[in-house]
Design an enzyme around this catalytic site. Structure first.
Site, PDB file in Angstrom:
ATOM      1  N   GLY A 135     -12.357 -38.537  33.894  1.00  0.00           N
ATOM      2  CA  GLY A 135     -11.835 -39.895  33.729  1.00  0.00           C
ATOM      3  C   GLY A 135     -12.859 -40.846  33.140  1.00  0.00           C
ATOM      4  N   HIS A 145     -14.252 -46.231  26.525  1.00  0.00           N
ATOM      5  CA  HIS A 145     -14.103 -47.448  25.732  1.00  0.00           C
ATOM      6  C   HIS A 145     -15.261 -48.425  25.923  1.00  0.00           C
ATOM      7  CE1 HIS A 145     -10.419 -45.682  24.695  1.00  0.00           C
ATOM      8  NE2 HIS A 145      -9.722 -46.771  24.458  1.00  0.00           N
ATOM      9  N   SER A 172     -18.770 -35.749  25.453  1.00  0.00           N
ATOM     10  CA  SER A 172     -18.747 -35.826  23.995  1.00  0.00           C
ATOM     11  C   SER A 172     -20.140 -35.633  23.413  1.00  0.00           C
ATOM     12  CB  SER A 172     -18.173 -37.193  23.591  1.00  0.00           C
ATOM     13  OG  SER A 172     -18.322 -37.414  22.224  1.00  0.00           O
TER      14      SER A 172
END
Ligand code: MG
Length: 206
Positions: free
Chosen positions: A70, A139, A119
């Site tokens: 998450g 974000h 990532s």
């Protein structure tokens, strides 16, 4: 888009508008002929169904990159926390099972490769040139810029860079994704293509 997969995508948990999803589908269908499509931030698989069915139609592949713990806003006590995704034993969010279920139902298990990693660590090891990169991971300023820095240069000439959640008005949403979009434009490496709602789209120049 296949009507059955489309209805699964509409029913899947997630934060992607249908018009944006259909645009992703069309882009993946085109770009997958060039090279693999990679999405950053798969969550429960909503965008993976749109992208994956496009990649499958082109005989290509989708890489679903997510650590599945998450983003900031999905954590306990945060605005987008979903108790269905909380693994009490691990004491952490876990969206991986939802993604696998969505891909199985949509018959995309042969098309989609799951990369369960951050990532940044995946980018360090990944060297295959890509046909499309969809940035929809963390974000925060740091996360969004790290996604751009780690992956945008791995696109083939003519490849597609798509960025979700562009909000020109800061009152409507976080500014990190639109900063990354502007950064890509200013780099001179990308040409803008039409935007669909909050989905920014650029093409990597040769
Ligand atoms: Mg998003």
């Amino acid at each position: 888009m296949d009507a059955r997969v489309h209805s699964l995508a509409l029913a899947c948990k997630g934060f992607l508008d249908d018009e944006e999803g259909l645009r992703l589908h069309a882009l993946a269908r085109e770009a997958a002929a060039l090279g693999p499509v990679l999405e950053i931030g798969s969550y429960c698989g909503k965008s993976a169904l749109y992208l994956g069915s496009g990649a499958k139609a082109a005989g290509g592949s989708l890489i679903c990159l997510d650590h599945h713990r998450g983003s900031e806003e999905h954590q306990r006590g945060e605005e987008y926390h979903d108790p269905d995704l909380y693994d009490a034993e691990a004491g952490a969010v876990d969206s991986l099972g939802h993604l696998r279920r969505a891909l199985r139902q949509a018959e995309l298990e042969e098309t989609a490769l799951l990369l369960v990693a951050s990532s940044t660590s995946a980018a360090r090891l990944w060297s295959t040139p890509l046909g499309m990169v969809f940035i929809d991971g963390g974000h925060s300023h740091e996360a969004a810029h790290a996604d751009y820095e780690g992956w945008a240069h791995k696109l083939l000439p003519g490849g597609i860079l798509a960025i979700h959640d562009l909000f020109p008005d800061p009152a409507e949403g976080g500014q990190a994704p639109i900063e990354v979009y502007r950064r890509a434009l200013e780099s001179g490496d990308f040409a803008p293509l039409p935007t669909t709602k909050t989905l920014g789209v650029l093409r990597r120049l040769g």
